[in-house]
Design a protein around this motif. Structure first.
Motif, mmCIF file in Angstrom:
data_model
loop_
_atom_site.group_PDB
_atom_site.id
_atom_site.type_symbol
_atom_site.label_atom_id
_atom_site.label_comp_id
_atom_site.label_asym_id
_atom_site.label_seq_id
_atom_site.Cartn_x
_atom_site.Cartn_y
_atom_site.Cartn_z
ATOM 1 N N THR A 66 0.855 -1.364 -0.124
ATOM 2 C CA THR A 66 0.139 0.119 0.064
ATOM 3 C C THR A 66 0.851 1.172 0.053
ATOM 4 O O THR A 66 1.702 1.297 0.571
ATOM 5 C CB THR A 66 -0.958 -0.047 1.275
ATOM 6 N N THR A 68 0.579 5.521 0.522
ATOM 7 C CA THR A 68 -0.159 6.207 1.194
ATOM 8 C C THR A 68 0.326 7.580 1.073
ATOM 9 O O THR A 68 1.606 7.675 1.254
ATOM 10 C CB THR A 68 -0.408 5.808 2.653
ATOM 11 N N GLU A 93 -5.417 12.900 2.103
ATOM 12 C CA GLU A 93 -4.914 11.522 2.344
ATOM 13 C C GLU A 93 -5.355 10.499 1.411
ATOM 14 O O GLU A 93 -6.585 10.326 1.328
ATOM 15 C CB GLU A 93 -4.947 11.240 3.953
ATOM 16 N N SER A 95 -4.941 6.509 0.079
ATOM 17 C CA SER A 95 -4.051 5.012 0.024
ATOM 18 C C SER A 95 -4.452 4.405 -1.395
ATOM 19 O O SER A 95 -5.394 4.234 -1.713
ATOM 20 C CB SER A 95 -4.212 4.318 1.175
#
Length: 141
Positions: A66, A68, A93, A95
């Motif tokens: 992942t 982010t 934000e 991801s």
């Protein structure tokens, strides 16, 4: 404003807790925009972050598979009444799922002309692929 909150709560109760969550992605775009390119053992991620005057204003985290991104897009405008708004700004934000696990010890990132480029490398965990280890000879003193 309270009437809207009550209305939203009643719809959540009727349709389920994630009713609005399903629409959120359709109504507001995911920012920042990301293009990802996969090569054999490498990923190149191009992240569109306009108005960032220094890369320290964005944090990049990689956890297994992942990516982010956290930061802020600031469009400095003084006065005036905004009549068109197509560039998303504010804190973000996001991801992004990667197609394979990546190494946390080998990440390269650059920022130029509004594009953040993050270069990631596949984590090779296949134990059947044995590689010879070079041995450094230390002579007796």
């Amino acid at each position: 404003m309270n009437q809207f909150k009550d209305w939203k709560t009643n719809l959540d109760r009727f349709f389920g807790q994630d009713f609005w969550g399903d629409f959120e992605g359709m109504m507001k775009p995911s920012i920042p925009y990301v293009n990802m390119y996969q090569y054999d053992n490498e990923l190149l991620c191009f992240v569109n972050i306009p108005g960032m005057n220094h890369p320290k204003n964005v944090d990049v985290f990689v956890d297994h598979s992942t990516l982010t991104l956290k930061g802020k897009i600031e469009i400095n405008h003084r006065g005036g009444h905004q009549i068109l708004s197509e560039i998303a700004d504010g804190t973000f934000e996001r991801s992004v799922d990667l197609p394979f696990p990546v190494r946390s010890d080998k990440i390269e990132a650059t920022y130029k002309h509004g594009l953040l480029v993050v270069q990631l490398y596949r984590q090779v965990t296949n134990s059947s692929k044995q590689r010879p280890i070079s041995i450094r000879h230390i002579e007796d003193e």
